[in-house]
Design a protein around this motif. Sequence first.
Motif, PDB file in Angstrom:
ATOM      1  N   LYS A 164      58.443  81.990-144.248  1.00  0.00           N
ATOM      2  CA  LYS A 164      58.582  81.163-143.058  1.00  0.00           C
ATOM      3  C   LYS A 164      59.765  81.647-142.224  1.00  0.00           C
ATOM      4  N   LYS A 165      59.636  81.511-140.912  1.00  0.00           N
ATOM      5  CA  LYS A 165      60.668  81.990-139.998  1.00  0.00           C
ATOM      6  C   LYS A 165      62.038  81.397-140.307  1.00  0.00           C
ATOM      7  N   LYS A 166      62.067  80.133-140.701  1.00  0.00           N
ATOM      8  CA  LYS A 166      63.367  79.486-140.900  1.00  0.00           C
ATOM      9  C   LYS A 166      64.131  80.048-142.090  1.00  0.00           C
ATOM     10  N   PHE A 167      63.451  80.803-142.956  1.00  0.00           N
ATOM     11  CA  PHE A 167      64.133  81.417-144.095  1.00  0.00           C
ATOM     12  C   PHE A 167      64.406  82.910-143.876  1.00  0.00           C
ATOM     13  N   SER A 168      64.258  83.385-142.634  1.00  0.00           N
ATOM     14  CA  SER A 168      64.421  84.812-142.372  1.00  0.00           C
ATOM     15  C   SER A 168      65.819  85.310-142.722  1.00  0.00           C
ATOM     16  N   GLU A 169      66.839  84.496-142.496  1.00  0.00           N
ATOM     17  CA  GLU A 169      68.213  84.937-142.741  1.00  0.00           C
ATOM     18  C   GLU A 169      68.570  84.968-144.218  1.00  0.00           C
ATOM     19  N   VAL A 170      67.800  84.268-145.035  1.00  0.00           N
ATOM     20  CA  VAL A 170      68.109  84.231-146.469  1.00  0.00           C
ATOM     21  C   VAL A 170      67.018  84.891-147.302  1.00  0.00           C
ATOM     22  N   ARG A 171      66.013  85.441-146.636  1.00  0.00           N
ATOM     23  CA  ARG A 171      64.856  85.989-147.340  1.00  0.00           C
ATOM     24  C   ARG A 171      65.242  87.110-148.298  1.00  0.00           C
ATOM     25  N   SER A 172      66.207  87.938-147.897  1.00  0.00           N
ATOM     26  CA  SER A 172      66.613  89.047-148.766  1.00  0.00           C
ATOM     27  C   SER A 172      67.138  88.530-150.094  1.00  0.00           C
ATOM     28  N   TYR A 173      67.919  87.444-150.045  1.00  0.00           N
ATOM     29  CA  TYR A 173      68.442  86.912-151.313  1.00  0.00           C
ATOM     30  C   TYR A 173      67.361  86.184-152.098  1.00  0.00           C
ATOM     31  N   LEU A 174      66.436  85.542-151.418  1.00  0.00           N
ATOM     32  CA  LEU A 174      65.344  84.878-152.130  1.00  0.00           C
ATOM     33  C   LEU A 174      64.552  85.888-152.963  1.00  0.00           C
ATOM     34  N   SER A 175      64.430  87.110-152.471  1.00  0.00           N
ATOM     35  CA  SER A 175      63.747  88.150-153.244  1.00  0.00           C
ATOM     36  C   SER A 175      64.514  88.462-154.524  1.00  0.00           C
ATOM     37  N   HIS A 176      65.850  88.550-154.424  1.00  0.00           N
ATOM     38  CA  HIS A 176      66.660  88.779-155.626  1.00  0.00           C
ATOM     39  C   HIS A 176      66.544  87.599-156.589  1.00  0.00           C
ATOM     40  N   LEU A 177      66.554  86.398-156.034  1.00  0.00           N
ATOM     41  CA  LEU A 177      66.479  85.203-156.873  1.00  0.00           C
ATOM     42  C   LEU A 177      65.167  85.178-157.655  1.00  0.00           C
ATOM     43  N   ILE A 178      64.068  85.496-156.990  1.00  0.00           N
ATOM     44  CA  ILE A 178      62.774  85.518-157.675  1.00  0.00           C
ATOM     45  C   ILE A 178      62.776  86.561-158.785  1.00  0.00           C
ATOM     46  N   ARG A 179      63.315  87.740-158.498  1.00  0.00           N
ATOM     47  CA  ARG A 179      63.370  88.793-159.524  1.00  0.00           C
ATOM     48  C   ARG A 179      64.184  88.327-160.729  1.00  0.00           C
ATOM     49  N   GLU A 180      65.317  87.718-160.467  1.00  0.00           N
ATOM     50  CA  GLU A 180      66.176  87.268-161.566  1.00  0.00           C
ATOM     51  C   GLU A 180      65.526  86.149-162.366  1.00  0.00           C
ATOM     52  N   GLU A 181      64.870  85.221-161.687  1.00  0.00           N
ATOM     53  CA  GLU A 181      64.189  84.146-162.405  1.00  0.00           C
ATOM     54  C   GLU A 181      63.036  84.704-163.247  1.00  0.00           C
TER      55      GLU A 181
END
Length: 311
Positions: free
Chosen positions: A90-107
């Motif tokens: 979603k557009k509203k998560f564009s600024e944090v999307r890069s970290y969300l990818s790391h978070l998913i990998r770590e989880e």
Amino acid sequence: MQANLVEKLNQASIKQINFPLMSLPFEEAPDVDAYWMPQHLVSLYGTEAWDRLSDKQRVHLSQKEFALICSISCNGEKEAIGDIAKIMLKKKFSEVRSYLSHLIREENNHIDMFVEFCRRYGELTRFRYIYTKGDQCTDPAWNDLLAFIHLLVFEELGDNLNRMMAKDESLPPLVRAINRLHAEEEARHIAFGRQLVADLTAELLLKSSDEQRGKLHDYVYHFVQSRHYEYHNAGIYASVGIPGAYELRQSMVESRDAAFFFRGTPNPQEGPAKLLNYLYSVGLISEQHLNAPPGAGLGVVAYPASSCTLS
């Protein structure tokens, strides 16, 4: 969301990238005659039921309950991955999307880690209940917020358990290593979650009604105060020879609250108080919830309903 925080977390996840199945000593089997959890963290410790157990039963219970914690972690992290993957583009998560990818990998790596431990040395417990079940509200914005509230509360409450087991030198090396890695990576998730939840809450509360805010406050408080339910398992109690396992479990969960996660600390109520103060500061619980006496619960239910009417 502060851009410098996101970049700091991104760099930490890159520099400290870890694959538990390669880095942890899974070949070092934990001693089958040793405690796999500190005694004071075993769910029945300090009760009459604990006093009646033999030393062998206590050790066996600690081992079963460490595998249970692994299972609970798998369940919660599975839900987090599913929720985040669904909304991260979603557009509203564009600024944090890069970290969300790391978070998913770590989880996902954490799930691998816990599953591998249970495959080799324990048993993976399946749950009838899940933290989220489809969309909870008709407004997607509320669902986005709830997804990150669920994850943050889950991680905040479990963090103390991980840290206490990581530093307990009496535990098997593999058990300590699992808890140490989990605590180190979850610390980044918590820092991120606190900021994102605050931002999402501020945005939604501006356009919410008093009724919606009241329902949100009740939901969040009930969610916090019922997380200990899964950590009391009647099947495990029965498997180590405890009579009346179901009735025992019911009495335990009904007499406890979020302080359960901070047993072994000088003041177990301080842990949930810090979390509740944060939730109050960002507008997610009411003053009544914040000042409720320990154990009051305010009508806590074990698992929030799979549908709600926040929106």
